[in-house]
Design a protein around this motif. Structure first.
Motif, PDB file in Angstrom:
ATOM      1  N   GLU A 470       0.851  -1.318  -0.120  1.00  0.00           N
ATOM      2  CA  GLU A 470      -0.066  -0.140   0.200  1.00  0.00           C
ATOM      3  C   GLU A 470       0.769   1.035   0.028  1.00  0.00           C
ATOM      4  O   GLU A 470       2.078   1.236   0.417  1.00  0.00           O
ATOM      5  CB  GLU A 470      -0.922   0.206   1.342  1.00  0.00           C
ATOM      6  CG  GLU A 470      -1.822  -1.253   1.649  1.00  0.00           C
ATOM      7  CD  GLU A 470      -2.686  -1.427   0.367  1.00  0.00           C
ATOM      8  OE1 GLU A 470      -3.093  -0.455  -0.291  1.00  0.00           O
ATOM      9  OE2 GLU A 470      -3.141  -2.634   0.196  1.00  0.00           O
ATOM     10  N   LYS A 471       0.479   2.322  -0.478  1.00  0.00           N
ATOM     11  CA  LYS A 471       1.234   3.754  -0.547  1.00  0.00           C
ATOM     12  C   LYS A 471       0.844   4.202   0.778  1.00  0.00           C
ATOM     13  O   LYS A 471       0.216   4.008   1.813  1.00  0.00           O
ATOM     14  CB  LYS A 471       0.355   4.618  -1.347  1.00  0.00           C
ATOM     15  CG  LYS A 471      -1.023   4.917  -1.249  1.00  0.00           C
ATOM     16  CD  LYS A 471      -1.744   5.873  -2.037  1.00  0.00           C
ATOM     17  CE  LYS A 471      -3.197   5.721  -1.602  1.00  0.00           C
ATOM     18  NZ  LYS A 471      -3.997   6.762  -2.666  1.00  0.00           N
ATOM     19  N   LYS A 481      -5.182  10.343   0.483  1.00  0.00           N
ATOM     20  CA  LYS A 481      -6.163  10.119  -0.465  1.00  0.00           C
ATOM     21  C   LYS A 481      -5.389  10.649  -1.939  1.00  0.00           C
ATOM     22  O   LYS A 481      -5.817   9.957  -3.066  1.00  0.00           O
ATOM     23  CB  LYS A 481      -7.229  11.050  -0.450  1.00  0.00           C
ATOM     24  CG  LYS A 481      -7.874  11.047   0.662  1.00  0.00           C
ATOM     25  CD  LYS A 481      -9.080  12.004   0.535  1.00  0.00           C
ATOM     26  CE  LYS A 481      -9.969  11.666   1.985  1.00  0.00           C
ATOM     27  NZ  LYS A 481     -11.037  12.757   2.209  1.00  0.00           N
ATOM     28  N   SER A 484      -1.591   7.014  -6.573  1.00  0.00           N
ATOM     29  CA  SER A 484      -2.312   5.989  -7.218  1.00  0.00           C
ATOM     30  C   SER A 484      -2.378   4.712  -6.018  1.00  0.00           C
ATOM     31  O   SER A 484      -1.344   4.541  -5.461  1.00  0.00           O
ATOM     32  CB  SER A 484      -1.799   5.479  -8.392  1.00  0.00           C
ATOM     33  OG  SER A 484      -2.416   4.100  -8.542  1.00  0.00           O
ATOM     34  N   SER A 485      -3.515   4.045  -6.260  1.00  0.00           N
ATOM     35  CA  SER A 485      -3.467   2.824  -5.349  1.00  0.00           C
ATOM     36  C   SER A 485      -3.390   1.657  -6.259  1.00  0.00           C
ATOM     37  O   SER A 485      -3.265   0.494  -5.727  1.00  0.00           O
ATOM     38  CB  SER A 485      -4.992   2.634  -4.794  1.00  0.00           C
ATOM     39  OG  SER A 485      -5.145   3.751  -3.766  1.00  0.00           O
ATOM     40  N   ASP A 486      -3.024   1.661  -7.592  1.00  0.00           N
ATOM     41  CA  ASP A 486      -2.827   0.751  -8.368  1.00  0.00           C
ATOM     42  C   ASP A 486      -1.188   0.494  -8.515  1.00  0.00           C
ATOM     43  O   ASP A 486      -0.623   0.874  -9.707  1.00  0.00           O
ATOM     44  CB  ASP A 486      -3.635   0.920  -9.753  1.00  0.00           C
ATOM     45  CG  ASP A 486      -3.195  -0.385 -10.633  1.00  0.00           C
ATOM     46  OD1 ASP A 486      -2.798  -1.478 -10.208  1.00  0.00           O
ATOM     47  OD2 ASP A 486      -3.351  -0.046 -12.034  1.00  0.00           O
ATOM     48  N   ASN A 487      -0.621   0.040  -7.570  1.00  0.00           N
ATOM     49  CA  ASN A 487       1.122  -0.011  -7.653  1.00  0.00           C
ATOM     50  C   ASN A 487       1.452  -1.364  -8.168  1.00  0.00           C
ATOM     51  O   ASN A 487       2.756  -1.339  -8.458  1.00  0.00           O
ATOM     52  CB  ASN A 487       1.537   0.152  -6.266  1.00  0.00           C
ATOM     53  CG  ASN A 487       1.072   1.749  -5.595  1.00  0.00           C
ATOM     54  OD1 ASN A 487       1.484   2.661  -6.119  1.00  0.00           O
ATOM     55  ND2 ASN A 487       0.284   1.500  -4.778  1.00  0.00           N
TER      56      ASN A 487
END
Length: 711
Positions: A470-471, A481, A484-487
């Motif tokens: 996770e970031k 917020k 990107s959450s698509d890492n």
């Protein structure tokens, strides 16, 4: 008594925009299709006192111009532009606002956020429909008259197919470097020091790509949080080097030229990351600093049926209007200045799709800007790289730019990350290894058009791709917020650092796997600075606002990092050694009857060719490249090498049968499970049909013994 300057004013010329010194005076010329008058304001040396205001006397072909005598380099100035203040009609002229010259080669002073910067009255019930009469001059930088540049440029002119790009930040790369003098850290001069250039050269890269270095603005909302626009994607001066990176504030452009020359002397090219898609003036509620007050209707894309508001294809509030020929001219003039006068070798265009979006449609390969680049005698000879996406209509255009352009290939990034974490199979990775012919093999484009990368400034570093699921952007002050959450990352069992030796061993091998995939693939590889020694941002994947230790490169490198650097250098050495790894044309599976070879063969773990039904399931496979099939008339060292690259993303050992081939056996050159083997590993030669135990999550490179000439 001397005669005031305005009394000796001449009409001057309109053909060269900006403020051009001719030895005895300055010709001022500024484009505005909708202004009614333009005044030049001259300031004292500290920029605090306006000493004279002179109205430009002539207006030719939508250009206001005039020649003023007895003005010399170092003079500070700005413009006040008169015209209608009618936001609903797209006009935002306000002569109370001092404006930067779009063509200024240098700026002095920093922007101070104040209500006077805005063309309207902050807090007024009618918002930007109101009109503000405060003078903004005390709070804005001043444009500076500079001397014309006469120095010749001697470029390395590295061929695209031989290029290896290294992306970095001027300040972040040297801010903590112990071998750079403290007074030069974080500056152009610091980046040009011998220890820095020697290190880059030894790494095997051919070009340094710098994050934005054109003059930019720190966002007000970031300053209020104690942060800053560290990346610099907020340009306001497209001819002026960012002065915060200058050790010599008197002449940042000269320091920038010296930096470029130092890289050229070492055989390295310099590529600028440039932001011509928007400016720092924001939307209708943003400040009036330059373009908005000079000719808002010409410089920005406005909503056609409601021109008070801006088209926002950039996500930053405004979009530069590359449908206007004068704006195209401005951008082309800026690019030529950096190439011809400063000496840079190429440009990476942020949100490049916008530059090719015409007013009444979407992306257009025959857009005015792209046509200018293809025919311009300077721009057609430098490296042009597009970030081929934005948030506007039809914004994703990877592979669709015209010939002569290269493009960032995010499909390479995503597929490589997915493959090594076990989420993609051989069939998905295969085209990425070949320069993505499914995207780029058209219109005579070549493999180099695909700029391959696994990481860039935006996102996780390579090390963080193996440490975090996770970031972790808490320091950005946006409640996690942002970013990107698509890492497409994997922490292999523990989030963040761990003392678990098994997890650390897996992580380190995965770093080698991704770097090896990057540097052994067709196309143009781009390495993010610091990835070669496992630099971390502690899980922050959006460090745009972090002018801090989060973003600065920490040169206190652990032994594992030194090992990874040696491994990376070995990869770049092998890439240079074997031209088959960086062909300019796309490789083919077709059988060559004349040479009795296939240029490339996909190999299954059993040693034969991969069957059609294996592509969707295979996690271990090989790519055999036969370098004897050279283009007619081209003979290069190492050209006859036959190589085999084995990829195993499965977590267990796979028994891989080495294929049959003419030669004395397969010499092992790389095994990501044996990073320190170095040249000694080449003593290992295995016969055809030998069954090699390929470690789980590993990559191997073999050369057919007797086929490969040494470097």
């Amino acid at each position: 008594m001397s005669i005031p300057l305005k009394k000796r004013l001449k009409e001057g010329t309109a053909h060269e925009r900006g403020a051009v010194w001719d030895g005895i005076g300055v010709n001022f010329a500024i484009f505005s299709a909708n202004a009614t008058a333009v005044e030049v304001c001259l300031f004292d040396k500290d920029g605090k006192t306006e000493i004279e205001r002179i109205k430009l006397p002539e207006y030719t072909d939508q250009v206001f111009h005039g020649w003023i005598p007895d003005i010399y380099p170092g003079q500070l100035y700005g413009y006040r532009v008169h015209g209608p203040y009618e936001p609903d009609a797209g006009h935002r002229f306000n002569p109370n606002k001092l404006l930067l010259d779009p063509y200024a080669r240098a700026h002095q002073g920093e922007l101070v956020w104040d209500p006077a910067l805005f063309g309207y009255q902050l807090g007024h019930k009618d918002l930007d429909l109101s009109f503000d009469e405060q003078d903004s001059a005390p709070f804005v930088p001043k444009s500076v008259i500079t001397r014309p540049v006469q120095d010749p440029v001697h470029r390395p002119r590295t061929r695209w197919s031989d290029s290896i790009i290294y992306e970095t930040h001027v300040k972040g790369y040297t801010q903590l470097h112990p071998d750079v003098p403290e007074t030069l850290r974080g500056t152009y001069a610091g980046l040009a020091t011998k220890p820095i250039i020697d290190r880059m050269k030894s790494l095997g890269i051919t070009a340094v790509e710098l994050l934005p270095t054109q003059s930019f603005v720190n966002d007000h909302y970031l300053q209020e949080k104690g942060l800053t626009n560290y990346w610099g994607y907020n340009t306001i001066g497209f001819f002026a080097p960012e002065s915060r990176y200058a050790s010599d504030p008197e002449d940042p452009a000269a320091e920038y030229r010296r930096m470029v020359a130092a890289f050229h002397n070492a055989g390295l090219e310099v590529i600028m990351d440039v932001v011509y898609n928007h400016t720092a003036e924001g939307n209708e509620l943003g400040p009036t600093l330059s373009f908005k007050g000079i000719d808002n209707l010409s410089y920005y894309r406005l909503i056609p049926d409601n021109m008070r508001y801006y088209i926002n294809d950039t996500g930053t509030g405004n979009t530069f209007n590359l449908s206007n020929l004068r704006v195209i001219q401005f951008v082309a003039d800026s690019l030529r200045y950096w190439a011809n006068d400063i000496g840079v070798d190429g440009f990476r265009f942020d949100l490049g799709t916008i530059l090719a979006r015409e007013r009444q449609g979407g992306f257009d390969t025959e857009s005015g800007f792209l046509r200018v680049c293809r025919q311009d005698p300077t721009l057609s000879t430098v490296k042009l790289i597009a970030e081929p996406w934005d948030i506007g209509p039809g914004g994703y255009q990877v592979g669709n730019f015209p010939p002569s352009w290269a493009e960032w290939n995010d499909k390479f990034r995503d597929t490589v990350r997915d493959f090594w974490r076990g989420e993609a199979r051989a069939g998905e990775l295969a085209p990425r290894l070949l320069g993505s012919p499914d995207l780029f093999n058209h219109s005579g484009r070549q493999t180099w058009a695909s700029v391959n990368f696994v990481t860039a400034h935006d996102g996780f570093t390579l090390a963080d791709c193996t440490r975090y699921n996770e970031k972790h952007n808490e320091a950005n002050g946006e409640g996690g917020k942002d970013g990107s959450s698509d890492n497409r990352s994997c922490n292999y069992g523990t989030e963040g650092l761990t003392d678990n030796p098994e997890i650390n061993e897996t992580r380190e091998r995965q770093l080698r796997n991704m770097l090896a995939t990057l540097l052994l693939s067709q196309g143009t590889p781009m390495i993010l600075a610091g990835d070669e020694f496992a630099r971390t941002q502690d899980g922050n994947n959006n460090a745009y606002c972090q002018d801090s230790a989060i973003s600065w490169i920490n040169w206190d490198i652990r032994e594992s990092g030194e090992s990874l650097t040696r491994f990376t250098t070995r990869l770049t050495t092998l890439r240079r050694r074997f031209p088959i790894l960086h062909r300019h044309r796309f490789l083919t599976e077709a059988y060559n009857e004349e040479l009795d070879i296939k240029e490339l063969t996909w190999v299954s773990a059993g040693g034969g060719e991969i069957a059609e039904d294996e592509w969707d399931t295979a996690q271990c496979f090989g790519l055999m490249l036969d370098g004897r099939a050279q283009p007619s008339g081209i003979i290069r060292r190492g050209a006859d090498a036959t190589l085999l690259i084995v990829f195993n993303s499965w977590h267990d050992i796979v028994e891989f049968t080495l294929p049959e081939a003419e030669g004395e056996g397969w010499k092992l050159l790389i095994d990501t499970n044996q990073p320190e083997a170095g040249d000694a590993i080449e003593e290992n030669v295995f016969p055809a049909k030998h069954v090699y135990a390929v470690t789980g999550r590993s990559l191997l490179l073999f050369a057919l013994d007797g086929s490969a000439t040494s470097s």
